[in-house]
Design an enzyme around this catalytic site. Structure first.
Site, PDB file in Angstrom:
ATOM      1  N   GLU A 195      24.614  -5.730  39.869  1.00 45.10           N
ATOM      2  CA  GLU A 195      25.670  -5.611  38.864  1.00 45.10           C
ATOM      3  C   GLU A 195      25.081  -4.808  37.715  1.00 45.10           C
ATOM      4  O   GLU A 195      24.335  -5.341  36.892  1.00 45.10           O
ATOM      5  CB  GLU A 195      26.125  -7.001  38.400  1.00 45.10           C
ATOM      6  CG  GLU A 195      26.542  -7.932  39.526  1.00 45.10           C
ATOM      7  CD  GLU A 195      27.775  -7.463  40.263  1.00 45.10           C
ATOM      8  OE1 GLU A 195      28.504  -6.608  39.726  1.00 45.10           O
ATOM      9  OE2 GLU A 195      28.020  -7.948  41.383  1.00 45.10           O
TER      10      GLU A 195
ATOM     11  N   CYS B 100      28.871  -4.601  29.862  1.00 46.41           N
ATOM     12  CA  CYS B 100      28.902  -3.512  30.841  1.00 46.41           C
ATOM     13  C   CYS B 100      30.322  -3.037  31.096  1.00 46.41           C
ATOM     14  O   CYS B 100      30.534  -1.920  31.571  1.00 46.41           O
ATOM     15  CB  CYS B 100      28.229  -3.939  32.134  1.00 46.41           C
ATOM     16  SG  CYS B 100      28.848  -5.483  32.815  1.00 46.41           S
TER      17      CYS B 100
END
Length: 537
Positions: A251, A285
């Site tokens: 991720e 993110c």
């Protein structure tokens, strides 16, 4: 559980340097050292995995309901100790108090609540249809635990991105070795949660340390690695894991676009952009980083976003004031990230961009004010590289195709949003944008649904956690076919010319498109069974 031998007791200190074998954890708002900890020895790392692997047998034997009862203990602890947990998070990260409550505590409670309602069904045996030619056999998928997994979490959401995957892995039946970021390790917090909640102690083994410790943990050959962090670090982890054929889930970073068409409510879209770009000081993110606005509403949108940014309370303007939940934008957490954000702003200015900030910034300070940058082009770092700070760029576009091309003009593909009152157009564009998740007429909204899988494409990584795919991703999907018959199969030995021709006719019957294929296949099948019986005799 981490032992006392791998962690020095947290202690308040104003020292600027830790001893050579220690790592100092500092408050990003004050710069003062909160405590230091030492990294474990190679033997202690090995022992951590030995404990975790010993616990796996017990966890594997538990029913899903029994595991859910365990994570329910964590849920109750969080509800009873929210403020204490938020205090620890704010102290080490410098984030706004509301961000800590919503994006950390709420996210963990929400995923546990989701699993309590859905995990038994998701991890239950799945019945799969069996082809006619294999009648009356039965087909199933068992979702079984995979072993001891390694979870390495980042510094921006030190509890959310720790416990959400930990809880997921445990619910699927695995033991966990967990390494937090050395920047925000929250030393002792998970151990305290486990101890005081009554959660199964052996299920989580915490190992503190930096990159070298992470490499040594991978050398212990976990059953799987889930890493959340930068694309550069993700590549390094994948390269090392490949030597051992360890499956990895990465991720990684993002440069998420927000596409705004000219039929939107501009004020609402500007409010969303301000929150989506500045929440957690932009250290998400999935933060809005690139705003792409149709030319007809571009001036109006820029003006509206400027007004929203001006109204935000931020750490730089609230120096010395206590945050009781009223601070909008906190601090940048890590020293190196401050430099990255400063460099991108300087680079944009030097190349002709127009920069608007909600306040002045002292170089080196972690309190970077919310910032909007316009008149940008591809030569600027702020348009190409992940910023991970309270900074957004705003560009304009003419046509739908141009908007899609601009949104996809990035090595990243994690998240994004599309804004339009025309939902047919919005969904059409959403399908064309290369990303792992996307919100329509909202920002970061997909993360608020624990039933939706989370993950990216391109340089944003691969794999998914949360939702059914998250639980199954920490499982071995074992295919099982059950045969209740006692007859040998027609395709077993011995082969013969006659059997070959029957097989050929069977293929024509099944796949040739005849409306009577079932009848034809059944007749051929009977002939093959008869032939098999003769051969046996």
């Amino acid at each position: 559980m981490i032992t006392e031998s791998t962690l020095t007791a947290p202690q308040t200190s104003s020292a600027s340097q830790a001893a050579p074998n220690e790592i100092a954890v500092r408050n990003p708002r004050t710069g003062k050292t909160i405590y230091t900890f030492r990294e474990p020895t190679d033997q202690e790392i090995q022992q951590s995995f030995e404990r975790a692997r010993a616990a796996f047998g017990t966890i594997r034997a538990m029913t899903v309901r029994e595991r859910l009862e365990e994570i329910g203990k964590i849920k109750r602890y969080f509800l009873a100790n929210k403020e204490k947990i938020v205090d620890r998070i704010v102290e080490e990260t410098g984030k706004a108090r509301t961000d800590a409550l919503v994006s950390e505590v709420f996210a963990i409670l929400d995923i546990i609540h989701y699993y309590q309602k859905n995990a038994e069904k998701v991890l239950g045996d799945q019945v799969v249809s069996t082809p006619l030619l294999q009648f009356p056999k039965k087909s199933k998928i068992y979702y079984e635990p995979i072993g001891t997994v390694l979870i390495i979490s980042p510094w921006n959401f030190p509890l959310n991105l720790a416990l959400v995957p930990i809880v997921t892995a445990f619910t699927a039946g695995n033991s966990v070795v967990f390494k937090p970021s050395e920047w925000t390790p929250l030393c002792g917090l998970i151990e305290e949660i486990v101890e005081e909640s009554g959660f199964m102690k052996e299920a989580i083994t915490v190992v503190y340390g930096g990159k070298d410790v992470g490499r040594k943990l991978i050398d212990q050959r976990p059953a799987k690695i889930l890493f959340t962090g930068s694309t550069r670090a993700g590549r390094q982890i994948m390269e090392q894991a490949a030597k051992y054929l360890i499956p990895v889930e990465l991720e990684l970073g993002g440069k998420d676009p927000m596409v705004v068409f000219d039929d939107v409510d501009v004020e609402r879209a500007a409010k969303a952009a301000a929150w989506g770009g500045m929440m957690n000081c932009g250290q998400t993110c999935t933060s809005v980083e690139r705003i792409i606005v149709q030319e007809g509403v571009y001036p109006e949108f820029v003006a509206a976003l400027k007004r929203r940014i001006e109204k935000l309370s931020h750490a730089g303007a609230c120096e010395g004031k206590a945050d009781e939940g009223n601070l909008d934008v906190g601090c940048i957490t890590a020293d190196f990230q401050v430099k990255i954000v400063e460099e991108q702003i300087k680079d944009a200015k030097a190349k002709g961009a127009e920069v608007f900030s909600a306040g002045t910034h002292t170089e080196g300070s972690h309190a970077i004010p919310p910032t909007m940058i316009t008149n940008v082009d591809k030569s600027m770092k702020v348009l190409q590289d992940e910023t991970f700070g309270p900074v957004v760029t705003v560009e304009k576009f003419k046509t739908e195709d141009e908007a899609v091309a601009m949104a996809n003009d990035s090595p990243y593909g994690l998240s994004g949003s599309v804004w339009s009152q025309d939902l047919v157009r919005a969904e059409r564009v959403a399908r064309r944008i290369e990303t792992g998740s996307l919100s329509i007429n909202n920002v970061l909204a997909t993360q608020g649904n624990p039933g939706l899988p989370f993950g990216g494409t391109k340089d944003s990584g691969f794999g998914r956690y949360k939702g059914p795919l998250g639980l199954q991703g920490f499982s071995n999907p074992k295919s099982v076919l059950i045969d209740h018959t006692k007859k040998p199969e027609v395709y077993w030995y011995p082969y013969s010319k006659e059997k070959y021709h029957l097989f050929s006719r069977l293929l024509d019957a099944i796949y040739g498109g005849s409306p009577f294929w079932v009848l034809k296949a059944a007749l051929i099948g009977l002939k093959m069974e008869s032939l098999a019986k003769k051969k046996r005799k």
